[in-house]
Enzyme design. Sequence first.
Site, PDB file in Angstrom:
ATOM      1  N   HIS A 292     -41.300   2.328  24.074  1.00 20.20           N
ATOM      2  CA  HIS A 292     -40.072   2.192  24.828  1.00 20.20           C
ATOM      3  C   HIS A 292     -40.033   1.987  26.309  1.00 20.20           C
ATOM      4  O   HIS A 292     -39.277   1.310  26.719  1.00 20.20           O
ATOM      5  CB  HIS A 292     -39.169   3.314  24.589  1.00 20.20           C
ATOM      6  CG  HIS A 292     -38.784   3.205  23.139  1.00 20.20           C
ATOM      7  ND1 HIS A 292     -39.356   3.879  21.985  1.00 20.20           N
ATOM      8  CD2 HIS A 292     -37.649   2.443  22.581  1.00 20.20           C
ATOM      9  CE1 HIS A 292     -38.763   3.594  20.961  1.00 20.20           C
ATOM     10  NE2 HIS A 292     -37.909   2.739  21.403  1.00 20.20           N
TER      11      HIS A 292
ATOM     12  N   ARG B 157     -25.789   0.348  18.373  1.00 19.14           N
ATOM     13  CA  ARG B 157     -26.712   1.056  17.383  1.00 19.14           C
ATOM     14  C   ARG B 157     -26.403   2.666  17.611  1.00 19.14           C
ATOM     15  O   ARG B 157     -26.396   3.180  18.644  1.00 19.14           O
ATOM     16  CB  ARG B 157     -28.206   0.826  17.844  1.00 19.14           C
ATOM     17  CG  ARG B 157     -28.968   1.650  16.581  1.00 19.14           C
ATOM     18  CD  ARG B 157     -30.429   1.259  16.752  1.00 19.14           C
ATOM     19  NE  ARG B 157     -31.018   1.608  18.031  1.00 19.14           N
ATOM     20  CZ  ARG B 157     -32.136   1.495  18.295  1.00 19.14           C
ATOM     21  NH1 ARG B 157     -32.978   0.822  17.563  1.00 19.14           N
ATOM     22  NH2 ARG B 157     -32.842   2.060  19.333  1.00 19.14           N
TER      23      ARG B 157
ATOM     24  N   GLU C 247     -36.163  -1.027   9.093  1.00 16.96           N
ATOM     25  CA  GLU C 247     -37.301  -0.770   9.656  1.00 16.96           C
ATOM     26  C   GLU C 247     -38.191   0.049   9.140  1.00 16.96           C
ATOM     27  O   GLU C 247     -39.309   0.733   9.664  1.00 16.96           O
ATOM     28  CB  GLU C 247     -37.030  -0.466  11.268  1.00 16.96           C
ATOM     29  CG  GLU C 247     -35.867   0.665  11.392  1.00 16.96           C
ATOM     30  CD  GLU C 247     -35.478   1.072  12.845  1.00 16.96           C
ATOM     31  OE1 GLU C 247     -36.045   0.482  13.724  1.00 16.96           O
ATOM     32  OE2 GLU C 247     -34.405   1.729  13.050  1.00 16.96           O
TER      33      GLU C 247
ATOM     34  N   ASP D 136     -40.589  -0.946  14.367  1.00 19.73           N
ATOM     35  CA  ASP D 136     -40.772   0.109  13.602  1.00 19.73           C
ATOM     36  C   ASP D 136     -41.474  -0.089  12.351  1.00 19.73           C
ATOM     37  O   ASP D 136     -42.121   0.366  11.656  1.00 19.73           O
ATOM     38  CB  ASP D 136     -39.648   1.156  13.252  1.00 19.73           C
ATOM     39  CG  ASP D 136     -39.591   2.184  14.694  1.00 19.73           C
ATOM     40  OD1 ASP D 136     -40.488   2.721  14.912  1.00 19.73           O
ATOM     41  OD2 ASP D 136     -38.078   2.164  14.990  1.00 19.73           O
TER      42      ASP D 136
ATOM     43  N   CYS E 118     -34.069  -7.602  15.495  1.00 13.53           N
ATOM     44  CA  CYS E 118     -33.679  -7.124  17.182  1.00 13.53           C
ATOM     45  C   CYS E 118     -34.965  -6.314  17.550  1.00 13.53           C
ATOM     46  O   CYS E 118     -35.085  -6.001  18.406  1.00 13.53           O
ATOM     47  CB  CYS E 118     -32.686  -6.138  17.164  1.00 13.53           C
ATOM     48  SG  CYS E 118     -32.556  -4.896  16.111  1.00 13.53           S
TER      49      CYS E 118
HETATM   50  C1  PEP Z   1     -37.407  -1.716  15.995  1.00 14.03           C
HETATM   51  O1  PEP Z   1     -37.889  -0.450  15.632  1.00 14.03           O
HETATM   52  O2  PEP Z   1     -37.525  -2.798  16.047  1.00 14.03           O
HETATM   53  C2  PEP Z   1     -36.094  -1.481  16.998  1.00 14.03           C
HETATM   54  C3  PEP Z   1     -35.674  -2.668  17.722  1.00 14.03           C
HETATM   55  O3  PEP Z   1     -35.816  -0.171  17.229  1.00 14.03           O
HETATM   56  P1  PEP Z   1     -36.468   0.565  18.414  1.00 14.03           P
HETATM   57  O4  PEP Z   1     -37.569  -0.469  19.224  1.00 14.03           O
HETATM   58  O5  PEP Z   1     -35.362   1.021  19.327  1.00 14.03           O
HETATM   59  O6  PEP Z   1     -37.093   1.602  17.812  1.00 14.03           O
HETATM   60 MG    MG Z   2     -36.941   1.185  15.410  1.00 13.46          MG
END
Ligand code: PEP
Ligand code: MG
Length: 579
Positions: free
Chosen positions: A191, A335, A434, A458, A505
Amino acid sequence: MKTFKGISASPGIYIGKIFLYLDEISQVPKYEIQPEDVEAELERFHSAADKAGDEIQALQQQANSSMGSEESRLLDSHLLMLKDPEFTKRIEDNLRSDQMNVEWVLYKTAKELVKMLESSQDTYLQERTIDIHDVAKRIHNHLLYRERISLVDIQEDVVLVTHNLLPSDALTLNRSAVRAIAMDMGGRTSHTAILTRAFEIPAVLGISTITKHARNGDEAIVNGNEGTVILNPDDETRKKYEHKMKEWQRREMQLLSLNELAAETKDGKHILLKGNIEVPDETESVLAHGADGIGLYRTEYLFLQPGGFPSEDVQFEEYSRVLQDMEGNGGVTLRTLDIGGDKVIPGLEGLDEKNPILGWRAVRFCLSRKDLFRTQLRAMLRASVYGDLRIMFPMISGVEELDNVLEVLDSVKQELKKEGIAFKENLPVGIMIEVPAAALTADLLAKKVDFFSIGTNDLIQYTIAVDRGNEKIAYLYEPFHPGVLRLLKIVIDSAHSASIPVGMCGEMAGYPLATVLLLGLGLDIFSMSAFTIPEVKKIIRSVSMSEAEELTGIVMEMKSATEIDSLVRKWMNERFDLI
Ligand code: PEP
Ligand code: MG
């Protein structure tokens, strides 16, 4: 001159002076004092604490004029902590009983308090641990006559070199002064990496030893495109990179000229390119890069702020603001809360798990904390009248879980109706795919929702069993793994059989090397960090669906990620000038 190879987390090149940010409190002097010195040590503590208080107040004034409400709230809680009589009394008691220097006593007391709060049942108290660390650091630096520099305070243009940066640290850094980041830890889809891309700061992560070699004030070249950092470059190297930097800026400007054009293949298939955002003020960048709306608003960053969970009204205001900003520009996919995994809320009880990536995350957390879940859904539904809103649930693993989530949504809608509060009854509801089990049951899930959005960050992590944030196994994190591509195909085909749109995404959607392959698989919507939109658009506009399908057909027959990567790379390099 020394070159380090890491993970390219956010593109761009920057040459500048290093600001080495280390956890200063790790160097704590420790020595015994005489009984007659206790009062003098106490005096030192009070004077350092007063200075820390003045410093926070000065920062607060600055905060009111130049920072957002989030930073201002953070400083408020630090001031409260500093004035807390319980904190001061503990220092005094420990100093008298231990008869050690006050730096050490401060360190020990802060640790005691953190331990105590961590075991508390009260969420608010648990969240105060982070403030204790911060306030203790501030006093500590005054005791050592050191000016405390925090990430918010950095004013000159620097290359930030650090061991690790939590998403909450990344949120508070001064984005106009931190021009590049080099870090020992982190993977491409961690992140922190996602935030560096959102803030358009070139970054190289996972370098392991960069903090051991870098010195404050040294010069560094951060090349986020190639994932390299060069310390103390010689003249020839600097010149070479100055040239590369100019080339990069020129290329970026050229790409922006595509903003007004549609993302349409040569044979007329229209693709939607949306932006991902982490904080509301990124809508500006989403609009500036010509996005067709926001495909992912990661609302958890609202919850990562210090000061407790945001109330329904605070959330309602944030969501409606983003919706209003995006009105007429493709709308917003909000989300629901996706905490857990590496998005840890400091001190929140229960998230400190042995295996957080496989643990109490996202909807799993929300279904057992329905109070928080319902509050968020109420805020989202209330905001729905202010724009074009879609609600999306993360980490759905199967039909039953989805049914449970939809039941909560329905019950919140009934509640609002009873209260006579307006909301859009038929707003689209979708899920993220995911978890491999969700991908494999996509046909069943597709019957119950209005859209899918594939979270490859994920999905790849769970399919290949490779922690997305761990730099040691980053080589295994392969978007082109045949196992991943097969799952993508299953999800996209299932969505189309059920006549619902399917987007992506995860970071793969903004990965130019993957654009044609994803087109060929039939993806309808690509949602990514805003600044990658122009490059992906350029690629889409230069190919036809038949070319893309042909490439995908060949790739889907291949056996390994390496084989696929080299074919796709060759195919793309023959046609495009990729970085
Ligand atoms: C993902 O897992 O691709 C996603 C967009 O969610 P995050 O990166 O916030 O886990
Ligand atoms: Mg994710």
